[in-house]
Design a protein around this motif. Structure first.
Motif, PDB file in Angstrom:
ATOM      1  N   VAL A   1       0.857  -1.180   0.000  1.00  0.00           N
ATOM      2  CA  VAL A   1       0.000   0.000   0.000  1.00  0.00           C
ATOM      3  C   VAL A   1       0.896   1.233   0.000  1.00  0.00           C
ATOM      4  O   VAL A   1       1.983   1.221   0.568  1.00  0.00           O
ATOM      5  CB  VAL A   1      -0.960   0.018   1.204  1.00  0.00           C
TER       6      VAL A   1
ATOM      7  N   ASN B   1       1.346   5.158   0.875  1.00  0.00           N
ATOM      8  CA  ASN B   1       0.894   6.339   1.602  1.00  0.00           C
ATOM      9  C   ASN B   1       2.010   7.364   1.504  1.00  0.00           C
ATOM     10  O   ASN B   1       3.045   7.224   2.163  1.00  0.00           O
ATOM     11  CB  ASN B   1       0.583   6.007   3.063  1.00  0.00           C
TER      12      ASN B   1
ATOM     13  N   ASP C   1      -3.810   1.470   8.069  1.00  0.00           N
ATOM     14  CA  ASP C   1      -2.520   2.097   8.268  1.00  0.00           C
ATOM     15  C   ASP C   1      -2.606   3.191   9.332  1.00  0.00           C
ATOM     16  O   ASP C   1      -3.684   3.468   9.874  1.00  0.00           O
ATOM     17  CB  ASP C   1      -1.924   2.599   6.947  1.00  0.00           C
TER      18      ASP C   1
ATOM     19  N   ARG D   1      -6.374   4.833   7.094  1.00  0.00           N
ATOM     20  CA  ARG D   1      -6.863   4.358   5.804  1.00  0.00           C
ATOM     21  C   ARG D   1      -7.052   2.847   5.884  1.00  0.00           C
ATOM     22  O   ARG D   1      -6.155   2.115   6.304  1.00  0.00           O
ATOM     23  CB  ARG D   1      -5.886   4.719   4.691  1.00  0.00           C
TER      24      ARG D   1
ATOM     25  N   TYR E   1      -7.853  -0.843   4.147  1.00  0.00           N
ATOM     26  CA  TYR E   1      -7.612  -1.527   2.880  1.00  0.00           C
ATOM     27  C   TYR E   1      -8.226  -2.922   2.925  1.00  0.00           C
ATOM     28  O   TYR E   1      -8.194  -3.601   3.957  1.00  0.00           O
ATOM     29  CB  TYR E   1      -6.115  -1.678   2.607  1.00  0.00           C
TER      30      TYR E   1
ATOM     31  N   PHE F   1      -8.171  -6.711   0.652  1.00  0.00           N
ATOM     32  CA  PHE F   1      -7.442  -7.482  -0.355  1.00  0.00           C
ATOM     33  C   PHE F   1      -8.084  -8.860  -0.503  1.00  0.00           C
ATOM     34  O   PHE F   1      -8.693  -9.391   0.425  1.00  0.00           O
ATOM     35  CB  PHE F   1      -5.974  -7.665   0.058  1.00  0.00           C
TER      36      PHE F   1
ATOM     37  N   ALA G   1      -5.826  -5.913  -4.591  1.00  0.00           N
ATOM     38  CA  ALA G   1      -6.550  -4.883  -3.852  1.00  0.00           C
ATOM     39  C   ALA G   1      -8.009  -4.863  -4.281  1.00  0.00           C
ATOM     40  O   ALA G   1      -8.327  -4.934  -5.478  1.00  0.00           O
ATOM     41  CB  ALA G   1      -5.903  -3.526  -4.091  1.00  0.00           C
TER      42      ALA G   1
ATOM     43  N   TRP H   1     -10.581  -2.646  -2.337  1.00  0.00           N
ATOM     44  CA  TRP H   1     -11.035  -1.278  -2.102  1.00  0.00           C
ATOM     45  C   TRP H   1     -10.205  -0.675  -0.977  1.00  0.00           C
ATOM     46  O   TRP H   1      -9.501  -1.391  -0.270  1.00  0.00           O
ATOM     47  CB  TRP H   1     -12.532  -1.202  -1.785  1.00  0.00           C
ATOM     48  N   ASP H   2     -10.309   0.635  -0.827  1.00  0.00           N
ATOM     49  CA  ASP H   2      -9.734   1.287   0.343  1.00  0.00           C
ATOM     50  C   ASP H   2     -10.631   2.450   0.730  1.00  0.00           C
ATOM     51  O   ASP H   2     -11.393   2.962  -0.086  1.00  0.00           O
ATOM     52  CB  ASP H   2      -8.296   1.749   0.094  1.00  0.00           C
TER      53      ASP H   2
END
Length: 493
Positions: free
Chosen positions: A311, A313, A341, A345, A347, A349, A356, A358-359
Motif C-alpha cells: 500500500v 501512503n 494504516d 486508511r 484496505y 485485499f 486490492a 477497495w480502500d
C-alpha cells in the motif's frame, strides 16, 4: 506485592452515557465472550461475534487513578474473562473491572513497566492473569523508548536486580499465584499469549520464554537473535514468532514446536521490509505487515511465501512497530484480508491473490490498535476517540460514534458489548453496545472517484455557467441596441 480490593458494593464513581442508559440499566448482559489475549485467541485473528454497527456508548469509567509519576503509558488493551471481568495493565498496576458497568473491582501492584497487554490463562484453581513488568535496569527514557540490557545476567547471578519479569495473579482475588515472579533477561513490549498450559512471552532482545501456568516454572527459552515484533501466535502445536530483523539479520517468522522449542522452519520474503506484527493465522494462511506498507501472506503449514501487496501512503510510513503501548495486526475472514494504516486508511485485499479490492480514507489516524472484524463490518479505533464501522463488502463508512476520549484503542469483544480504553495519563475505560435506534449511513471514501457524480457536476456546472453568461449579456444587449440586420451597413452609406 501490595494488593487492595474494591468490593462490588463500593464501586468507584462512573460517568455513564445518558443517551444509552436505558440499554444497560436494569438489564444484565446476556452473555460474555472469552477475549483472553491479544485479538481474542492464540491465532490473533480479531474475529468478533459481538455487537456491530450501529453502536452507542453504554458506559465509561473515567475515574481511573494511575498511581506514580510515570503514567504516560496509560492502560493496555483490555482482556475479557469468561465471567465478563475486564482486566487491563497500567504502568504500576494490574486492574480489574466489572463487566456490567465498568466499576473497578481489584488492583494489584506491578513493577513500573510498559503497559503491555496481559493474558488470562487457566490454572488448576481457576483463571489467572499473566502479565509482564519492569523497565530493566534503566527505567523509561523521557522519549518513551526502552533502553534494554541484552547482556543482563541469568537468574541467580548478580543480574537478579534487572527489573523485567513475568508474573501472575488470581483473577478472583488478585493474589499472586506463583512462588515468585519469573526473571527475564530483557524488557517486554509485546502482548502475552497463552494456551491451555503455558504463557508465551517475546522480549526486545529476541528471546521467547515459555512459562508453565500452574507452577510458574520456565519450560523453555529460545534465542532468535533480533527483537520480537508482536505477540507469539499459537497454532496447531506451534509457536509462530515474528523477528524484526536488523542490518545483517533478516526479518522472519520462525515456527517453533510449542512443546519443546525446537525450530521447525523460517519464513521470509525477499522484497519485504521489517515485519512489524504478530503472524495472524486464518484459513491456512499467516498474515503480517511490513514497515514500508507490505501486506504479506505465507502458508501456515510450511511457511511458504504466497504473496505481498504494497500500500502506498505518500505522507506516512503505513505500518510501524509499536512503542510502549499497542500493537498493529491485519484481520481476515471469508476470503478477504483487511488492514488499517497509521493514517486511518482501511484496505481490503483478496486473500488468495493479494489483489486490492477497495480502500477507505477515514482521515483520522489509527496508530495504536488493530481493527476488529465482525460479520458485516471492520471496526476501526482512532486517535480522535471515534469508533468507525466500514462495510466489508462495499468499503463504505456505515457508522461512527464518539468514544468520549482521545486515543481509543484495544477494542475487545465482551459478548454483548465491546470494550476499549482511551487516553494515556487521563485514562478511561469505555463500552459500546448495539444501538437499536440507530440507522446506518452510507458514505464512500472521500478519495473515491464517482463518475456519475462527476459527470452530473460537469453538466450542472456547464448549465450554471451558461445561465450566468446569459444573464450578464442581457443588460449589455439593451445598452448597445439590437444587432444590425444583414446588409444594413451598406444601405446606410
Amino acid at each position: 506485592m501490595r494488593l487492595f480490593h474494591l468490593s462490588r458494593a463500593s464501586h468507584r464513581s462512573l460517568a455513564v452515557a445518558s443517551v444509552t442508559v436505558a440499554i444497560v440499566v436494569g438489564a444484565p448482559l446476556a452473555a460474555f465472550a472469552d477475549w483472553v489475549q491479544f485479538q481474542g485467541g492464540g491465532a490473533h485473528n480479531g474475529l468478533s461475534d459481538g455487537p456491530s454497527a450501529p453502536l452507542a456508548v453504554a458506559w465509561t469509567n473515567e475515574d481511573i487513578d494511575l498511581e506514580g509519576t510515570q503514567t504516560s503509558g496509560g492502560l493496555s488493551s483490555p482482556v475479557i474473562a469468561g465471567d465478563g471481568t475486564i482486566v487491563t495493565v497500567a504502568p504500576n498496576a494490574v486492574l480489574g473491572f466489572d463487566g456490567e458497568d465498568g466499576s473497578q473491582i481489584f488492583s494489584a501492584d506491578r513493577d513500573l513497566g510498559p503497559s503491555s497487554q496481559p493474558a488470562i490463562g487457566q490454572a488448576p484453581d481457576g483463571p489467572i492473569v499473566v502479565f509482564t513488568e519492569g523497565f530493566g535496569d534503566s527505567g523509561p527514557t523521557p522519549s518513551g523508548s526502552v533502553t534494554a540490557s541484552p547482556s543482563a545476567a541469568a537468574p541467580g547471578d548478580e543480574g537478579d536486580s534487572f527489573d523485567s519479569h513475568v508474573n501472575a495473579v488470581d483473577l478472583e482475588t488478585g493474589e499472586p499465584v506463583w512462588g515468585s515472579p519469573v526473571q527475564l533477561e530483557d524488557v517486554v513490549q509485546t502482548p502475552v499469549a497463552v494456551d491451555e498450559t503455558s504463557a508465551y512471552i517475546g522480549d526486545v532482545g529476541g528471546r521467547v520464554t515459555i512459562v508453565d501456568l500452574e507452577s510458574g516454572d520456565v519450560r523453555w527459552t529460545k534465542e532468535l537473535g533480533t527483537r520480537i515484533a508482536g505477540a507469539v501466535t499459537l497454532d496447531s502445536g506451534r509457536a509462530l514468532v515474528t523477528t524484526l530483523g536488523g542490518q545483517q539479520e533478516p526479518s522472519e517468522i520462525v515456527a517453533l514446536d510449542a512443546e519443546t522449542g525446537d525450530e521447525l522452519w523460517r519464513a521470509s520474503a525477499e522484497d519485504a521490509s521489517n515485519l512489524v506484527t504478530a503472524p495472524v493465522v486464518v484459513d491456512g494462511r499467516m498474515l503480517t505487515l511490513d514497515a514500508i506498507g507490505g501486506v504479506l501472506a505465507f502458508d501456515a503449514e510450511d511457511g511458504r511465501f504466497l504473496w505481498r501487496t504494497e500500500v502506498i501512503n505518500p505522507s506516512h510510513q503505513p505500518f510501524v512497530l509499536p512503542g510502549l503501548v499497542g500493537a498493529p495486526a491485519p484481520v481476515s475472514a471469508d476470503g478477504e484480508v483487511f488492514a488499517v494504516d497509521v493514517t486511518g486508511r482501511v484496505y481490503a485485499f483478496d486473500a488468495e491473490t493479494g489483489a486490492a479490492l477497495w480502500d477507505h480514507a477515514l482521515n483520522d489516524p489509527s496508530q495504536f490498535s488493530p481493527p476488529l472484524l465482525t460479520d458485516d463490518h471492520i471496526l476501526v479505533s482512532t486517535d480522535s476517540g471515534t469508533l468507525y464501522a466500514i462495510d466489508r463488502g462495499s468499503g463504505h463508512l456505515v457508522w461512527r460514534v464518539d468514544g468520549g476520549g482521545t486515543f481509543l484503542r484495544g477494542l475487545s469483544d465482551a459478548g454483548d458489548q465491546l470494550v476499549g480504553v482511551t487516553g494515556f495519563r487521563n485514562a478511561a475505560l469505555v463500552a459500546f453496545v448495539a444501538d437499536a435506534t440507530g440507522r446506518l449511513i452510507d458514505e464512500p471514501s472521500p478519495t473515491t472517484l464517482d463518475i456519475g457524480k462527476l459527470l452530473t457536476g460537469f453538466l450542472l456546472g456547464g448549465a450554471l455557467t451558461g445561465l450566468v453568461a446569459l444573464l450578464l449579456a442581457r443588460p449589455l444587449q439593451r445598452r448597445l441596441g439590437p444587432a444590425m440586420a444583414p446588409g444594413s451597413a451598406e444601405e446606410s452609406v
